[in-house]
Design a protein around this motif. Sequence first.
Motif, PDB file in Angstrom:
ATOM      1  N   PRO A  84       0.791  -1.246   0.000  1.00  0.00           N
ATOM      2  CA  PRO A  84       0.000   0.000   0.000  1.00  0.00           C
ATOM      3  C   PRO A  84       0.818   1.289   0.000  1.00  0.00           C
ATOM      4  O   PRO A  84       0.488   2.225  -0.743  1.00  0.00           O
ATOM      5  CB  PRO A  84      -0.841  -0.122   1.273  1.00  0.00           C
ATOM      6  CG  PRO A  84      -0.905  -1.577   1.559  1.00  0.00           C
ATOM      7  CD  PRO A  84       0.402  -2.149   1.099  1.00  0.00           C
ATOM      8  N   GLU A  85       1.872   1.374   0.789  1.00  0.00           N
ATOM      9  CA  GLU A  85       2.621   2.627   0.879  1.00  0.00           C
ATOM     10  C   GLU A  85       3.303   2.968  -0.443  1.00  0.00           C
ATOM     11  O   GLU A  85       3.246   4.102  -0.918  1.00  0.00           O
ATOM     12  CB  GLU A  85       3.675   2.540   1.986  1.00  0.00           C
ATOM     13  CG  GLU A  85       3.203   2.952   3.357  1.00  0.00           C
ATOM     14  CD  GLU A  85       4.390   3.223   4.265  1.00  0.00           C
ATOM     15  OE1 GLU A  85       4.682   4.408   4.519  1.00  0.00           O
ATOM     16  OE2 GLU A  85       5.026   2.248   4.698  1.00  0.00           O
ATOM     17  N   LEU A  86       3.969   1.999  -1.031  1.00  0.00           N
ATOM     18  CA  LEU A  86       4.657   2.237  -2.302  1.00  0.00           C
ATOM     19  C   LEU A  86       3.651   2.508  -3.412  1.00  0.00           C
ATOM     20  O   LEU A  86       3.874   3.379  -4.267  1.00  0.00           O
ATOM     21  CB  LEU A  86       5.542   1.036  -2.653  1.00  0.00           C
ATOM     22  CG  LEU A  86       6.339   1.139  -3.958  1.00  0.00           C
ATOM     23  CD1 LEU A  86       7.206   2.384  -3.984  1.00  0.00           C
ATOM     24  CD2 LEU A  86       7.194  -0.117  -4.148  1.00  0.00           C
ATOM     25  N   LEU A  87       2.535   1.799  -3.423  1.00  0.00           N
ATOM     26  CA  LEU A  87       1.492   2.030  -4.416  1.00  0.00           C
ATOM     27  C   LEU A  87       0.953   3.452  -4.305  1.00  0.00           C
ATOM     28  O   LEU A  87       0.771   4.141  -5.317  1.00  0.00           O
ATOM     29  CB  LEU A  87       0.364   1.021  -4.222  1.00  0.00           C
ATOM     30  CG  LEU A  87      -0.864   1.177  -5.130  1.00  0.00           C
ATOM     31  CD1 LEU A  87      -0.470   1.073  -6.594  1.00  0.00           C
ATOM     32  CD2 LEU A  87      -1.925   0.134  -4.783  1.00  0.00           C
ATOM     33  N   ARG A  88       0.723   3.920  -3.079  1.00  0.00           N
ATOM     34  CA  ARG A  88       0.203   5.278  -2.868  1.00  0.00           C
ATOM     35  C   ARG A  88       1.182   6.324  -3.398  1.00  0.00           C
ATOM     36  O   ARG A  88       0.789   7.297  -4.041  1.00  0.00           O
ATOM     37  CB  ARG A  88      -0.064   5.487  -1.383  1.00  0.00           C
ATOM     38  CG  ARG A  88      -0.819   6.771  -1.047  1.00  0.00           C
ATOM     39  CD  ARG A  88      -1.074   6.883   0.444  1.00  0.00           C
ATOM     40  NE  ARG A  88      -1.697   5.675   0.985  1.00  0.00           N
ATOM     41  CZ  ARG A  88      -1.121   4.853   1.868  1.00  0.00           C
ATOM     42  NH1 ARG A  88       0.097   5.114   2.320  1.00  0.00           N
ATOM     43  NH2 ARG A  88      -1.757   3.794   2.299  1.00  0.00           N
TER      44      ARG A  88
END
Length: 288
Positions: A84-88
């Motif tokens: 989630p963090e990298l995707l965001r």
Amino acid sequence: MRIDLHTHSTASDGTDTPAELVRNAAAAGLDVVALTDHDTTRGHAEARAAVPEGLTLVTGAELSCRLDGVSMHMLAYLFDPDEPELLRERELVRDDRVPRAQAMIAKLRELGVPVTWEQVARIAGDGSVGRPHIATALVELGVVPTVSDAFTREWLADGGRAHVDKHETDPFEAVRLVKAAGGVTVLAHPAAAKRGRTVSESAIADLSAAGLDGIEVDHMDHDAATRDRLRGLAKELGLLVTGSSDYHGSRKTCRLGEYTTDPEIYGEITRRAAGAFPVPGTGGPFGA
């Protein structure tokens, strides 16, 4: 074994579709190719389905970063694309591309260049719009002879008359995010001075201390002396050394496999990765 760890498809600013890219990589005699579109993994599924027998696909992305006002690129390999963090963060960078491109078009029009958003959008197609698409429009209009000639201070290079900054990730944060997603990080073409300002060797040393895995040394934008200097720096810092074409299809003159990575380095990259695995070709439905 021939290994090319930096290529682009129509998912960002290349001219080959992901399926065409893996087929062309096999035809060029490559054994391993990495798909590293700018700030997106959108081409991975098509590429996976099309990998010909005898070729291995490494999934990745080229992340847009900035440090102390200097634009730089971070190659990320074999990370979990759904973390989630990298995707965001990738989505933040990608979402800024359209307003940035529109602002550059406005600057060009103020300089008397009759480029339009419709022209650039046509060139970009389904890809993430970026400077190479605007550069292609300048070629179409006869403003510059080649895409590379648009990347000068006169036009689109960092600090150029028509340049506009975009949201870019802090490279230390990029290293952290990719590591947290199980991936491996390599600083792309770190001394490509003709593109604009480059990061200092002390900054590369700091990134190494923060977990950077390697630097891309063998690249079309590095001359022989630069490659020797970077190789020495990598040895001093204990960084992996890669070589890649930075292939963009017909948009640039570089060829698939023009520069390659040593098989031992590739093996180390795959050993360090935990977010995804290389995809061996099975002659899928899109295969040759």
